[in-house]
Design a protein around this motif. Structure first.
Motif, PDB file in Angstrom:
ATOM      1  N   THR A 130      -3.129  -2.497  -2.374  1.00 34.30           N
ATOM      2  CA  THR A 130      -2.370  -1.448  -3.059  1.00 34.30           C
ATOM      3  C   THR A 130      -3.206  -0.169  -3.137  1.00 34.30           C
ATOM      4  N   LYS A 131      -2.543   0.910  -3.550  1.00 35.67           N
ATOM      5  CA  LYS A 131      -3.256   2.178  -3.741  1.00 35.67           C
ATOM      6  C   LYS A 131      -4.296   2.022  -4.851  1.00 35.67           C
TER       7      LYS A 131
ATOM      8  N   PHE B 296       0.833  -1.205   0.000  1.00 36.01           N
ATOM      9  CA  PHE B 296       0.000   0.000   0.000  1.00 36.01           C
ATOM     10  C   PHE B 296       0.866   1.252   0.000  1.00 36.01           C
TER      11      PHE B 296
ATOM     12  N   LYS C 205      -2.455   1.393   5.637  1.00 36.08           N
ATOM     13  CA  LYS C 205      -3.767   1.168   5.031  1.00 36.08           C
ATOM     14  C   LYS C 205      -4.899   1.098   6.057  1.00 36.08           C
TER      15      LYS C 205
ATOM     16  N   TYR D 257      -7.285   0.568  -3.483  1.00 40.16           N
ATOM     17  CA  TYR D 257      -7.932   1.570  -2.633  1.00 40.16           C
ATOM     18  C   TYR D 257      -8.774   2.531  -3.470  1.00 40.16           C
TER      19      TYR D 257
END
Ligand code: GTP
Length: 224
Positions: free
Chosen positions: A180-181, A16, A20, A184
């Protein structure tokens, strides 16, 4: 006590890139969403990294602890064991801190399946076990300790030593987790947090509406 809830929030979040568990979905930190999902238990323990413990939102009465120093860095089993040592309960409902759509209904369903003939009850979607969405009898504590002492750190190794009951859930999307971003951003869009056209932050969607994929399918997400 009969049941305790455990939220695992002691991971590294390396994929991340940032913490997170504190990232918000639907206007609420993901760790707080997991805490809410466990509100039907008698006590809730969040197991966080030491540098994070102070920052965990206290949206309900919770205990925030850290992994026992002896087992630090050993992954989810260390978190589960540390919580089991901190709070004495007959059964423990475990959730990760990165599955924003799991709500009380999933937890209630798993707790409903408690049965003296089994010592672990785990969620399964499309034939795949969701290893961190599970309920454990306190007899499992000793098995976890043995594994931590011998560096057998996978949840699968634990399940192989348990009398395991798998509960099938149809709505796989409820178990979507954020590593991960990119994950997200996708889930923020599902929550209505981000305007899909402008990519700007929106007002935050009420948690009860769940992912829009569900609304599109006309199905109901498990978040309330
Ligand atoms: N208490 C505790 N929780 C953990 C530990 N490792 C992972 N978790 C939690 O277990 C869940 C799944 O973790 P992962 O996403 O697989 O691992 P992570 O370390 O958080 O993230 P990555 O570094 O990207 O692999 C999350 O809720 C984590 O916070 C640990 O050593 N202790």
């Amino acid at each position: 006590m009969n049941t305790a809830g455990i939220v695992l929030a002691g991971g590294k979040s390396s994929r991340f890139g940032g913490e997170k568990s504190l990232a918000k979905i639907g206007g609420k930190a993901m760790v707080a969403r997991s805490v809410d999902a466990l509100a039907g238990t008698d006590a809730i323990v969040v197991v966080a990294r030491p540098e994070l413990a102070e920052k965990i939102p206290r949206n309900r009465p919770i205990a925030v602890i850290c992994d026992l120093p002896r087992y630090r860095g050993k992954g989810p089993l260390a978190g589960i064991y540390s919580a089991m040592m901190a709070v004495d309960a007959r059964w423990y409902a475990v959730l990760p801190c990165d599955t924003p759509w799991i709500g009380k209904r999933t937890v209630a369903r798993l707790l409903q399946e408690r049965d003296p003939a089994y010592d672990a009850i785990v969620a399964r979607t499309e034939g795949r076990i969701q290893p961190l969405v599970a309920v454990f009898h306190n007899s499992v504590k000793e098995k976890i300790r043995e594994q931590l002492e011998t560096d057998r750190l996978s949840m699968r190794a634990l399940f192989a030593r348990c009398r395991l009951k798998c509960i099938d859930f149809a709505q796989e999307m409820v178990f979507a987790n954020i590593n991960t971003k990119e994950d997200y951003i996708l889930q923020q869009k599902e929550a209505g947090d981000v305007d899909e056209k402008t990519n700007q932050s929106g007002g935050g969607h009420p948690q009860s509406d769940g992912p829009s994929a569900y609304r599109r399918k006309g199905a109901c997400a498990d978040s309330d």
